[in-house]
Design a protein around this motif. Structure first.
Motif, PDB file in Angstrom:
ATOM      1  N   CYS A  78      33.871  -7.489 -15.959  1.00  0.00           N
ATOM      2  CA  CYS A  78      32.724  -7.370 -16.420  1.00  0.00           C
ATOM      3  C   CYS A  78      32.160  -8.167 -17.881  1.00  0.00           C
ATOM      4  CB  CYS A  78      32.709  -5.863 -17.067  1.00  0.00           C
ATOM      5  SG  CYS A  78      31.043  -5.066 -17.809  1.00  0.00           S
ATOM      6  N   CYS A  82      31.053  -0.180  -9.866  1.00  0.00           N
ATOM      7  CA  CYS A  82      30.057  -1.094 -10.324  1.00  0.00           C
ATOM      8  C   CYS A  82      28.881  -0.974 -10.674  1.00  0.00           C
ATOM      9  CB  CYS A  82      30.338  -2.675  -9.538  1.00  0.00           C
ATOM     10  SG  CYS A  82      31.920  -3.172  -9.712  1.00  0.00           S
ATOM     11  N   VAL A 130      24.534  -2.658 -11.231  1.00  0.00           N
ATOM     12  CA  VAL A 130      23.553  -3.687 -11.892  1.00  0.00           C
ATOM     13  C   VAL A 130      22.304  -3.130 -12.546  1.00  0.00           C
ATOM     14  CG1 VAL A 130      24.418  -4.869  -9.700  1.00  0.00           C
ATOM     15  CG2 VAL A 130      22.477  -3.412  -9.503  1.00  0.00           C
ATOM     16  N   ARG A 161      16.587  -6.177  -9.316  1.00  0.00           N
ATOM     17  CA  ARG A 161      17.702  -6.594 -10.198  1.00  0.00           C
ATOM     18  C   ARG A 161      17.187  -7.733 -11.247  1.00  0.00           C
ATOM     19  NH1 ARG A 161      23.179  -7.821  -6.724  1.00  0.00           N
ATOM     20  NH2 ARG A 161      23.390  -8.734  -8.740  1.00  0.00           N
ATOM     21  N   ASP A 200      24.316 -10.690 -11.932  1.00  0.00           N
ATOM     22  CA  ASP A 200      25.625 -10.104 -12.488  1.00  0.00           C
ATOM     23  C   ASP A 200      26.183  -8.989 -11.915  1.00  0.00           C
ATOM     24  OD1 ASP A 200      26.364 -12.709 -14.212  1.00  0.00           O
ATOM     25  OD2 ASP A 200      24.325 -11.990 -14.839  1.00  0.00           O
ATOM     26  N   TYR A 201      27.353  -8.310 -11.888  1.00  0.00           N
ATOM     27  CA  TYR A 201      27.898  -7.015 -11.847  1.00  0.00           C
ATOM     28  C   TYR A 201      28.518  -6.720 -13.162  1.00  0.00           C
ATOM     29  CZ  TYR A 201      26.942  -7.859  -6.906  1.00  0.00           C
ATOM     30  OH  TYR A 201      26.154  -7.802  -5.840  1.00  0.00           O
ATOM     31  N   TYR A 202      28.514  -5.314 -13.348  1.00  0.00           N
ATOM     32  CA  TYR A 202      29.111  -4.924 -14.597  1.00  0.00           C
ATOM     33  C   TYR A 202      29.741  -3.545 -14.149  1.00  0.00           C
ATOM     34  CZ  TYR A 202      25.448  -7.562 -16.671  1.00  0.00           C
ATOM     35  OH  TYR A 202      24.579  -8.710 -16.912  1.00  0.00           O
ATOM     36  N   CYS A 213      18.771  -7.395 -20.571  1.00  0.00           N
ATOM     37  CA  CYS A 213      20.103  -7.831 -19.877  1.00  0.00           C
ATOM     38  C   CYS A 213      20.950  -8.480 -20.706  1.00  0.00           C
ATOM     39  CB  CYS A 213      19.657  -8.422 -18.600  1.00  0.00           C
ATOM     40  SG  CYS A 213      20.946  -9.086 -17.849  1.00  0.00           S
ATOM     41  N   VAL A 266      26.584   0.313  -7.578  1.00  0.00           N
ATOM     42  CA  VAL A 266      26.821  -0.367  -6.281  1.00  0.00           C
ATOM     43  C   VAL A 266      27.547   0.483  -5.350  1.00  0.00           C
ATOM     44  CG1 VAL A 266      27.473  -2.564  -5.021  1.00  0.00           C
ATOM     45  CG2 VAL A 266      26.700  -2.613  -7.479  1.00  0.00           C
ATOM     46  N   LEU A 310      20.172  -9.957  -3.512  1.00  0.00           N
ATOM     47  CA  LEU A 310      19.364 -10.163  -4.577  1.00  0.00           C
ATOM     48  C   LEU A 310      17.937 -10.799  -4.267  1.00  0.00           C
ATOM     49  CD1 LEU A 310      20.175 -10.553  -7.673  1.00  0.00           C
ATOM     50  CD2 LEU A 310      20.805 -12.866  -7.247  1.00  0.00           C
TER      51      LEU A 310
END
Length: 273
Positions: A34, A46, A48, A56, A60-62, A78, A91, A107
């Motif tokens: 992350c 996860c 977004v 989005r 990136d994923y967090y 962001c 997600v 995306l």
């Protein structure tokens, strides 16, 4: 008049983050972590970041909780693209909600998944060797990608996602293997078990670097660079005998063939090395 040429869908353009943050992002992406908390992404849900329209704001994923905390504490932009953020979306689990997963991972919203879209999501959610996924990302002829992209279009449609050998099935197998994984089988006494253990994508094919990595880990050589080099040299020396077409991979039956298969050749080479 000029012939009609269909427009190729464009990936959305995101503002470049500050250089320091970009370096953080590159490190996080490299290790599937992350960008906010540096926790491994696959160990927790996860999320977004979304803008007001529900799109989005970055690729990136967090870590889901880290992203929610980021938004809760008043950071309305962001951390990677600096675009305004209105919400965090979890997600979905691909094996439980493939349609929801597809929607989040798509995306650019073009109704299909590019290699980059699919593989970045897998790296975020699966406990896999990222090098294997990176190889599929840069090589459109990679075994994994060709299996998922059954029609060879260069992208994954929803119908392919749920195919028997499609991406959803791959994810299910991967999670089952991760949950059931035990000690590495002894190749000398259980060649088939050893092969299955390292055939992480279920393709019935191992590439040379996968074999090298598997042998190094099996024999515990990772900390000894001389041994690592020796093992790589051994595989390099015998590989052309079995990879006659130069494809870079060995099929399961070629590996397991009694007497003169790759497994028995490796075992004999190590015993006399």
């Amino acid at each position: 008049p000029r012939p009609y040429q269909p427009q190729q869908p464009q990936q959305p353009e995101f503002p470049s983050p500050p250089m320091a943050m970009r370096q953080v992002s590159l490190q996080a992406v490299k290790h599937a972590e992350c960008p906010i908390c540096f926790e491994k992404l696959h160990v927790a849900p996860c999320g977004v970041f979304l803008d007001e329209s529900g799109r989005r704001v970055s690729p990136d994923y967090y870590n889901l909780e880290a992203a929610r905390e980021w938004l809760r504490t008043g950071n309305g932009h962001c951390p990677m693209t600096r675009r305004p953020v209105s919400a965090v979306r979890e997600v979905p689990d691909l094996s439980k909600d493939p349609d929801g997963w597809f929607e989040v991972v798509d995306l650019d919203g073009d109704g299909k998944l590019s290699r980059a879209e699919a593989i970045s999501a897998l790296k975020a959610q699966l406990p896999l060797d990222n090098a294997a996924l990176d190889a599929a990302l840069v090589d459109p002829q990679h075994t994994m990608w060709r299996t998922w992209d059954a029609d060879g279009s260069g992208s994954i449609e929803r119908s392919e996602l749920l195919a028997p050998n499609g991406l959803a099935a791959y994810v299910r197998r991967t999670f089952e293997a991760a949950q059931n994984k035990t000690a590495i089988p002894d190749m000398r006494t259980d060649k088939a078990g050893w092969y299955a253990y390292w055939d992480e994508d279920g393709s019935n094919s191992l590439e040379k670097e996968e074999v090298v990595r598997a042998l190094i880990k099996t024999l515990g050589l990772s900390r000894d660079q001389k041994q690592v080099f020796a093992m790589r040299s051994t595989v390099d020396a015998i590989w052309p005998i079995f990879d006659a077409d130069g494809s870079g991979s060995i099929e399961r039956d070629e590996f397991l063939r009694p007497g003169d298969g790759l497994a028995d050749t490796i075992i004999a080479t190590m015993q006399h090395g």
